[in-house]
Design a protein around this motif. Structure first.
Motif, PDB file in Angstrom:
ATOM      1  N   SER A 198       0.823  -1.203   0.000  1.00 30.33           N
ATOM      2  CA  SER A 198       0.000   0.000   0.000  1.00 30.33           C
ATOM      3  C   SER A 198       0.860   1.258   0.000  1.00 30.33           C
ATOM      4  O   SER A 198       2.094   1.201  -0.092  1.00 30.33           O
ATOM      5  N   ASN A 207      -5.542  -0.466   6.523  1.00 31.86           N
ATOM      6  CA  ASN A 207      -4.783  -1.609   6.025  1.00 31.86           C
ATOM      7  C   ASN A 207      -4.651  -2.698   7.081  1.00 31.86           C
ATOM      8  O   ASN A 207      -4.639  -3.892   6.752  1.00 31.86           O
ATOM      9  N   TRP A 209       2.390  -7.218   5.236  1.00 36.42           N
ATOM     10  CA  TRP A 209       1.978  -5.873   4.811  1.00 36.42           C
ATOM     11  C   TRP A 209       3.197  -4.957   4.753  1.00 36.42           C
ATOM     12  O   TRP A 209       3.999  -4.905   5.675  1.00 36.42           O
ATOM     13  N   ASN A 245       4.517  -0.874   2.964  1.00 40.16           N
ATOM     14  CA  ASN A 245       4.115   0.384   2.339  1.00 40.16           C
ATOM     15  C   ASN A 245       5.227   0.976   1.482  1.00 40.16           C
ATOM     16  O   ASN A 245       6.415   0.736   1.726  1.00 40.16           O
ATOM     17  N   THR A 277      -2.960  -1.941  -3.197  1.00 39.95           N
ATOM     18  CA  THR A 277      -4.255  -1.334  -2.869  1.00 39.95           C
ATOM     19  C   THR A 277      -4.593  -0.245  -3.879  1.00 39.95           C
ATOM     20  O   THR A 277      -4.907   0.891  -3.536  1.00 39.95           O
TER      21      THR A 277
END
Length: 384
Positions: free
Chosen positions: A17, A65, A87, A89, A116
């Protein structure tokens, strides 16, 4: 393991993301990450950061998220899919490179990636692939094993993404006063991008000229039309609609996609439209662009005009979206094993490609981008 639950050859999923600040002290460093290389003065970044400071310096995106991460893990567990989910970023912690390093240390070597961002564009697809290439090069320079990564296809027209938005529009229509509900206009919103970037979005065959918008606009129009048709089927009312834009940034002399949502609200009010539903179909969750540009700025413009508005929900961590991610993962896994799985898609456009071809959503200055037809592996030298 049943065939429909077989994730091989993948041994992990990475949720990739944008990232966002989680406190006032994070805002300017976060914006410096986002704008790195553009030479934007720190004082200007402080001005831009006022949107975040209105919300305590916290972007909603990281919390959203985390919710999606929990939803994915729950869906996988309930569906008998034994695959860990991580996850990372692009612009804030947990950073992509750090997450990939952890995944490698945990033994993962074939990783599926869900970004995303549902639509084709440079910032929504290729830039994520460039970030992946940079991260892989860093791992190689550290002497670590370099995993193979595959980005899952665009999911703008997957039923698990579209149907929650249909329900969101229906719920927003129900919020409007009954005397204006049937006459409400549907304003489907997405992030504005430069027209030059829009025209070169998607595969080379999708590219257009003269501000027609390439795959980026075509995909949004298809989703908007699909939602409007579903709303008509559900309510019996044919609501007029238009695709509009928000969150423009950059130099004013550079053409960006229009009309802006606030200008559009003025136009609809002048035309005598009794109410508007703002449906942010271009966004996966209610992050800062939605909370400020729609819930704050556009809602204030509507109040100034005396125009009733409602804002529909984004998909967020809806269980149907989590199931869609599982579907995308298993679909791609079956393809990688040599199968021909069914590819779910609503609307007039077919399901998106798996592997971005050469020339897809090109950057202004070419850079290596992983998970595409033009990827040949990281270029960094491993230490001796």
């Amino acid at each position: 393991m049943p065939e429909q639950r077989d994730p091989s050859p993948y041994d992990a999923l990475l949720l990739l993301s944008f990232g966002g600040p989680e406190g006032p002290d994070d805002v300017v460093p976060f914006l410096e990450n986002v704008t790195r290389g553009r030479g934007i003065p720190r004082e200007r970044l402080k001005e831009v950061g006022q949107h975040y400071f209105l919300f305590g310096g916290v972007s909603p995106i990281n919390a959203q998220n985390r919710e999606l991460l929990d939803a994915l893990r729950s869906d996988f567990a309930e569906s008998g899919l034994d695959l860990p989910v991580y996850w990372g970023n692009r612009n804030w912690a947990p950073y992509l490179t750090d997450t990939l390093r952890t995944m490698v240390h945990d033994g993962h070597r074939r990783i599926a990636v869900l970004a995303t961002s549902a639509y084709a564009s440079y910032s929504g697809c290729r830039q994520y692939r460039e970030n992946l290439a940079d991260a892989l090069a860093t791992l190689q320079s550290e002497g670590l094993p370099v995993p193979e990564v595959d980005k899952l296809r665009h999911y703008f027209n997957h039923p698990g993404f579209v149907r929650p938005m249909v329900d969101g529009v229906l719920a927003s229509l129900a919020e409007l006063p009954q005397d204006v509900r049937d006459g409400a206009h549907l304003a489907f919103t997405t992030h504005s991008i430069p027209t030059a970037a829009a025209d070169t979005s998607g595969t080379p065959g999708d590219h257009t000229r003269g501000g027609e918008g390439g795959a980026y606009v075509a995909q949004h129009l298809d989703v908007a039309r699909t939602i409007a048709d579903a709303v008509r089927a559900e309510t019996g009312v044919d609501h007029p609609w238009r695709l509009v834009y928000q969150s423009r940034s950059g130099a004013p002399h550079i053409p960006w996609l229009e009309p802006d949502i606030c200008d559009h609200l003025e136009e609809q009010h002048t035309a005598g439209v009794p109410a508007v539903v703002m449906a942010p179909i271009g966004f996966v969750s209610d992050h800062m662009e939605v909370k400020y540009d729609l819930d704050t700025e556009a809602t204030a413009k509507a109040a100034e005009l005396g125009l009733p508005v409602a804002r529909s929900a984004t998909v967020g961590a809806d269980p149907r979206f989590a199931a869609a991610v599982r579907d995308l993962l298993l679909e791609r896994a079956a393809t990688e094993r040599g199968g021909t799985p069914e590819r779910c898609a609503l609307g007039a456009l077919a399901a998106s490609h798996d592997l971005c071809p050469v020339g897809c959503c090109p950057a202004r200055a070419p850079r290596p981008a992983a998970a595409g037809a033009d990827w040949r592996g990281p270029v960094a030298e491993a230490p001796a």
